[in-house]
Motif scaffolding. Structure first.
Motif, PDB file in Angstrom:
ATOM      1  N   LEU A   6      -0.789 -11.017  18.332  1.00 30.95           N
ATOM      2  CA  LEU A   6      -1.858 -10.332  18.122  1.00 30.95           C
ATOM      3  C   LEU A   6      -1.130  -9.591  16.442  1.00 30.95           C
ATOM      4  CD1 LEU A   6      -3.604  -8.715  21.356  1.00 30.95           C
ATOM      5  CD2 LEU A   6      -4.821 -10.493  19.063  1.00 30.95           C
ATOM      6  N   SER A   7       0.370  -9.520  16.360  1.00 26.49           N
ATOM      7  CA  SER A   7       0.749  -8.874  16.058  1.00 26.49           C
ATOM      8  C   SER A   7       0.869  -9.664  14.635  1.00 26.49           C
ATOM      9  CB  SER A   7       2.216  -9.120  16.508  1.00 26.49           C
ATOM     10  OG  SER A   7       3.188  -7.942  15.793  1.00 26.49           O
ATOM     11  N   LEU A   8       0.981 -10.925  14.814  1.00 30.63           N
ATOM     12  CA  LEU A   8       1.473 -11.492  13.517  1.00 30.63           C
ATOM     13  C   LEU A   8      -0.209 -11.696  12.667  1.00 30.63           C
ATOM     14  CD1 LEU A   8       3.021 -13.456  11.168  1.00 30.63           C
ATOM     15  CD2 LEU A   8       2.447 -15.575  12.775  1.00 30.63           C
ATOM     16  N   ASP A   9      -1.166 -11.851  13.548  1.00 29.32           N
ATOM     17  CA  ASP A   9      -2.234 -11.489  13.053  1.00 29.32           C
ATOM     18  C   ASP A   9      -2.284 -10.347  12.315  1.00 29.32           C
ATOM     19  OD1 ASP A   9      -2.996 -13.868  14.363  1.00 29.32           O
ATOM     20  OD2 ASP A   9      -4.664 -13.772  15.889  1.00 29.32           O
ATOM     21  N   GLU A  10      -2.300  -9.573  12.497  1.00 30.07           N
ATOM     22  CA  GLU A  10      -2.589  -8.249  12.129  1.00 30.07           C
ATOM     23  C   GLU A  10      -1.452  -7.793  11.167  1.00 30.07           C
ATOM     24  OE1 GLU A  10      -3.821  -4.388  11.819  1.00 30.07           O
ATOM     25  OE2 GLU A  10      -4.333  -6.158  12.869  1.00 30.07           O
ATOM     26  N   ILE A  11      -0.398  -8.440  10.560  1.00 34.30           N
ATOM     27  CA  ILE A  11       0.480  -8.903   9.721  1.00 34.30           C
ATOM     28  C   ILE A  11      -0.225  -9.200   9.020  1.00 34.30           C
ATOM     29  CG2 ILE A  11       2.693  -9.538   8.962  1.00 34.30           C
ATOM     30  CD1 ILE A  11       3.427  -6.933  10.265  1.00 34.30           C
ATOM     31  N   VAL A  12      -0.794 -10.312   8.873  1.00 26.84           N
ATOM     32  CA  VAL A  12      -1.353 -11.766   7.955  1.00 26.84           C
ATOM     33  C   VAL A  12      -2.327 -10.484   7.514  1.00 26.84           C
ATOM     34  CG1 VAL A  12      -2.646 -13.018   7.929  1.00 26.84           C
ATOM     35  CG2 VAL A  12      -0.498 -13.583   8.729  1.00 26.84           C
ATOM     36  N   ARG A  13      -3.428 -10.084   8.084  1.00 25.91           N
ATOM     37  CA  ARG A  13      -4.079  -9.216   7.025  1.00 25.91           C
ATOM     38  C   ARG A  13      -3.967  -7.864   6.267  1.00 25.91           C
ATOM     39  NH1 ARG A  13      -6.955  -4.979   7.983  1.00 25.91           N
ATOM     40  NH2 ARG A  13      -5.405  -3.382   9.807  1.00 25.91           N
ATOM     41  N   CYS A  14      -3.102  -7.151   7.143  1.00 20.95           N
ATOM     42  CA  CYS A  14      -2.676  -6.307   6.215  1.00 20.95           C
ATOM     43  C   CYS A  14      -1.013  -7.110   5.098  1.00 20.95           C
ATOM     44  CB  CYS A  14      -1.133  -5.799   7.213  1.00 20.95           C
ATOM     45  SG  CYS A  14      -1.825  -4.258   8.214  1.00 20.95           S
ATOM     46  N   VAL A  15      -1.188  -7.362   5.084  1.00 22.11           N
ATOM     47  CA  VAL A  15      -0.295  -8.456   3.824  1.00 22.11           C
ATOM     48  C   VAL A  15      -1.397  -8.771   3.021  1.00 22.11           C
ATOM     49  CG1 VAL A  15       0.593 -10.268   2.506  1.00 22.11           C
ATOM     50  CG2 VAL A  15       1.708  -8.562   4.453  1.00 22.11           C
ATOM     51  N   ASN A  16      -2.340  -9.364   3.023  1.00 20.12           N
ATOM     52  CA  ASN A  16      -3.591 -10.349   3.044  1.00 20.12           C
ATOM     53  C   ASN A  16      -4.142  -9.237   2.147  1.00 20.12           C
ATOM     54  OD1 ASN A  16      -2.808 -12.994   3.080  1.00 20.12           O
ATOM     55  ND2 ASN A  16      -4.374 -13.087   4.805  1.00 20.12           N
ATOM     56  N   ALA A  17      -4.245  -7.601   2.415  1.00 19.15           N
ATOM     57  CA  ALA A  17      -5.579  -7.038   2.172  1.00 19.15           C
ATOM     58  C   ALA A  17      -4.965  -6.110   0.934  1.00 19.15           C
ATOM     59  CB  ALA A  17      -5.235  -5.745   3.244  1.00 19.15           C
ATOM     60  N   LYS A  18      -3.193  -6.175   0.956  1.00 17.72           N
ATOM     61  CA  LYS A  18      -3.263  -5.590  -0.429  1.00 17.72           C
ATOM     62  C   LYS A  18      -2.300  -6.897  -1.417  1.00 17.72           C
ATOM     63  CE  LYS A  18      -2.667  -0.752   2.046  1.00 17.72           C
ATOM     64  NZ  LYS A  18      -2.546  -0.004   2.451  1.00 17.72           N
ATOM     65  N   ALA A  19      -1.972  -8.203  -0.905  1.00 21.48           N
ATOM     66  CA  ALA A  19      -1.162  -8.576  -2.235  1.00 21.48           C
ATOM     67  C   ALA A  19      -1.842  -9.126  -3.173  1.00 21.48           C
ATOM     68  CB  ALA A  19      -1.378  -9.862  -0.913  1.00 21.48           C
ATOM     69  N   ALA A  20      -3.146  -8.558  -3.374  1.00 19.24           N
ATOM     70  CA  ALA A  20      -2.839  -8.821  -5.218  1.00 19.24           C
ATOM     71  C   ALA A  20      -2.221  -7.198  -6.063  1.00 19.24           C
ATOM     72  CB  ALA A  20      -4.958  -8.075  -5.367  1.00 19.24           C
ATOM     73  N   GLU A  21      -2.186  -5.971  -5.159  1.00 17.93           N
ATOM     74  CA  GLU A  21      -1.998  -5.383  -5.745  1.00 17.93           C
ATOM     75  C   GLU A  21       0.095  -5.352  -5.946  1.00 17.93           C
ATOM     76  OE1 GLU A  21      -2.305  -1.107  -4.246  1.00 17.93           O
ATOM     77  OE2 GLU A  21      -4.006  -2.408  -2.616  1.00 17.93           O
ATOM     78  N   TYR A  22       0.469  -5.859  -4.882  1.00 17.32           N
ATOM     79  CA  TYR A  22       2.052  -6.390  -5.427  1.00 17.32           C
ATOM     80  C   TYR A  22       2.275  -7.557  -6.317  1.00 17.32           C
ATOM     81  CZ  TYR A  22       2.720  -2.336  -2.175  1.00 17.32           C
ATOM     82  OH  TYR A  22       2.377  -0.660  -2.378  1.00 17.32           O
ATOM     83  N   CYS A  23       1.115  -8.368  -6.211  1.00 14.90           N
ATOM     84  CA  CYS A  23       1.490  -9.215  -6.888  1.00 14.90           C
ATOM     85  C   CYS A  23       1.088  -9.061  -8.751  1.00 14.90           C
ATOM     86  CB  CYS A  23       0.248 -10.809  -6.981  1.00 14.90           C
ATOM     87  SG  CYS A  23       0.384 -11.819  -6.091  1.00 14.90           S
ATOM     88  N   ALA A  24       0.459  -7.488  -8.460  1.00 14.53           N
ATOM     89  CA  ALA A  24       0.592  -6.977 -10.039  1.00 14.53           C
ATOM     90  C   ALA A  24       1.449  -6.602 -10.500  1.00 14.53           C
ATOM     91  CB  ALA A  24      -1.542  -6.444  -9.452  1.00 14.53           C
ATOM     92  N   LEU A  25       2.085  -6.044  -9.140  1.00 13.06           N
ATOM     93  CA  LEU A  25       2.997  -4.893  -9.434  1.00 13.06           C
ATOM     94  C   LEU A  25       4.174  -5.891 -10.136  1.00 13.06           C
ATOM     95  CD1 LEU A  25       5.356  -2.797  -9.347  1.00 13.06           C
ATOM     96  CD2 LEU A  25       5.486  -3.805  -6.724  1.00 13.06           C
ATOM     97  N   SER A  26       4.419  -7.218  -9.099  1.00 14.20           N
ATOM     98  CA  SER A  26       5.138  -8.383 -10.002  1.00 14.20           C
ATOM     99  C   SER A  26       5.268  -8.649 -11.020  1.00 14.20           C
ATOM    100  CB  SER A  26       5.122  -9.497  -8.770  1.00 14.20           C
ATOM    101  OG  SER A  26       6.583 -10.133  -9.270  1.00 14.20           O
TER     102      SER A  26
END
Length: 477
Positions: A6-26
């Motif tokens: 469940l912890s891994l699932d939640e981490i994956v969900r949280c990363v995916n939710a904001k991945a586009a913003e941090y790819c743009a930062l990169s």
């Protein structure tokens, strides 16, 4: 265990939710490359993102304007995630090109992927914060904005200032061409500049009045070359003549400089070799009746690996799985391999690993844990690892065979394949950190291993306390 899943699932969900913003930062950091200790715009971009997420910001860490800490949460444990954002000189490059095509003549570029490194680590810290909040778990998350990894050892300055002293564990990653958890130690290194001052004179009319600094530089190099037979076989000494004193041969050169980098698998051994190099410099000055100034410019401790953390990180990387590269990713990598990467590049990048990798274009699997035991290079992550149990990984962001510190790496640094590797790294670091917070026994085992490895030997910074980045303007290796 069900809770871990469940912890891994939640981490994956949280990363995916904001991945586009941090790819743009990169991508923004990629487009504004800044050299060591000059990363002011890159720092401002990171701080703006993390402040928006509710992190508390502390700047000017260790007296360095481009070093900062962003913290969220209360209590213990305290988990650190390390980020970098410095670039390299003379590597400005048009993105997506398969030939050298400088975007700005002589400009800097992200030839080591630190635009991805800092942004991916920030994404991991934010995702960890979000996941812990969603599950109601206490703990503190810190993102460390670390400047000047290239050539200057920014983390060593931060470690010297005690920035990592109260951490329970630290995690980091590096963009690469392969997916692996790092099990390798590294060389410790000391960077130093030798500046010789003599007396100018007309080389024909009054040579006896001159004292040649250039002669001193050359004699020092001769002395060091004679020393090589009598130093440990695993040590390395590199040098460059950085100032010859001028171009006129009819002048006795009054000033000259050389830069040296001394490496050894253990910091104490590197310091012993450096002490001998310094004596040779003093001898060269004595022979030429010049004076020499010795200025340490960088320092890196050897990495202490931590099996307890590496095992957890590997399991999370296995469960998350490699980046899902698509047809366009493979086609570009294939074109780059065909036009810009040599067979020697590819073979060098997979040396000591599975030789079948030489036939791959992008790495779509995971290397077994413990493939290598030593890396001849140096990194200031080593300084953090002497303060707190530390683990790191590489993820596939670039075509196999891409040499670091080259235009071939810069050209891939803001492409979709690089983003996919960055997102994988964020998931791996955040999930491993979450496991440590949820299961204190992991931290207990990591600290016991750390204590055994250090044998009670405290962290010793290779950079003297009286050396500050402001002293080194224009003196990077």
């Amino acid at each position: 265990m069900e809770n871990d899943s469940l912890s891994l699932d939640e981490i994956v969900r949280c990363v995916n939710a904001k991945a586009a913003e941090y790819c743009a930062l990169s991508d923004r950091i990629w487009a504004m490359p800044e050299l060591a200790f000059e990363e002011h715009r890159s720092v401002a971009e990171h701080i703006a993102m993390l402040e928006r997420e509710g992190f508390r910001i502390t700047t000017n860490i260790g007296g360095i304007a481009t070093a900062f800490v962003a913290e969220f949460g209360e209590g213990n444990p305290i988990i650190g995630i390390l980020g970098e954002y410095d670039a390299l000189p003379d590597l400005a490059q048009v993105a997506g090109a398969t030939k050298p095509e400088p975007s700005i003549a002589g400009g800097p570029g992200h030839g080591c992927g630190h635009n991805l490194l800092g942004s991916g680590s920030a994404l991991a810290a934010v995702a960890l914060k979000d996941a812990l909040a969603a599950e109601g778990i206490k703990g503190r998350v810190r993102y460390y904005g670390c400047p000047a990894e290239e050539n200057m050892g920014g983390k060593a300055y931060m470690a010297r200032a005690g920035a990592f002293d109260d951490l329970d564990a630290a995690f980091c990653w590096h963009p690469g061409a392969l997916n692996e958890v790092v099990t390798k130690s590294t060389n410790a290194a000391i960077g130093v500049r030798f500046s010789f001052t003599g007396r100018a004179a007309h080389a024909a009319c009054n040579p006896h009045l001159g004292r040649s600094a250039l002669d001193a530089v050359e004699l020092m190099n001769v002395g060091v070359n004679y020393m090589r037979e009598h130093m440990p076989s695993d040590a390395r000494v590199h040098y460059a003549i950085t100032n010859t004193g001028g171009e006129a041969p009819n002048v006795v050169q009054a000033y000259a400089e050389s830069a040296y980098l001394v490496r050894s698998p253990d910091l104490q051994d590197a310091e012993r070799v450096f002490a001998r190099v310094k004596k040779i410099a003093e001898g060269a000055a004595l022979m030429t009746e010049t004076s020499v100034n010795v200025q340490i410019t960088a320092g890196y401790s050897n990495i202490l690996t931590n099996n307890a953390l590496q095992d957890v990180m590997y399991e999370n990387m296995r469960r998350v799985g490699p980046p899902a590269f698509d047809k366009a990713d493979y086609e570009f990598a294939k074109e780059l391999r065909k036009t810009a990467l040599t067979d020697e590049d590819v073979l060098a990048s997979v040396a000591t690993r599975d030789i079948a990798l030489k036939d791959k274009i992008l790495h779509d699997s995971l290397l077994p844990l413990g493939t290598d035991t030593f890396d001849m290079g140096s990194t200031d992550v080593g300084d953090v690892s002497w303060v707190v149990p530390t683990a790191q990984c590489y993820t596939a962001c670039f075509a196999i065979g891409t040499p670091f510190h080259t235009w071939q790496l810069v050209t891939q640094g803001n492409l979709p394949a690089a983003h996919k590797g960055m997102i994988l790294a964020a998931k791996v670091m955040a999930s491993t950190a979450a496991d440590c917070i949820r299961n204190p026994d992991i931290i207990t085992r990591a600290k016991a291993e750390f204590k055994q490895q250090t044998g009670g030997r405290p962290y010793h910074c290779p950079i003297p306390f009286d050396v500050m980045p402001s002293d080194l303007r224009g003196k990077a290796l």
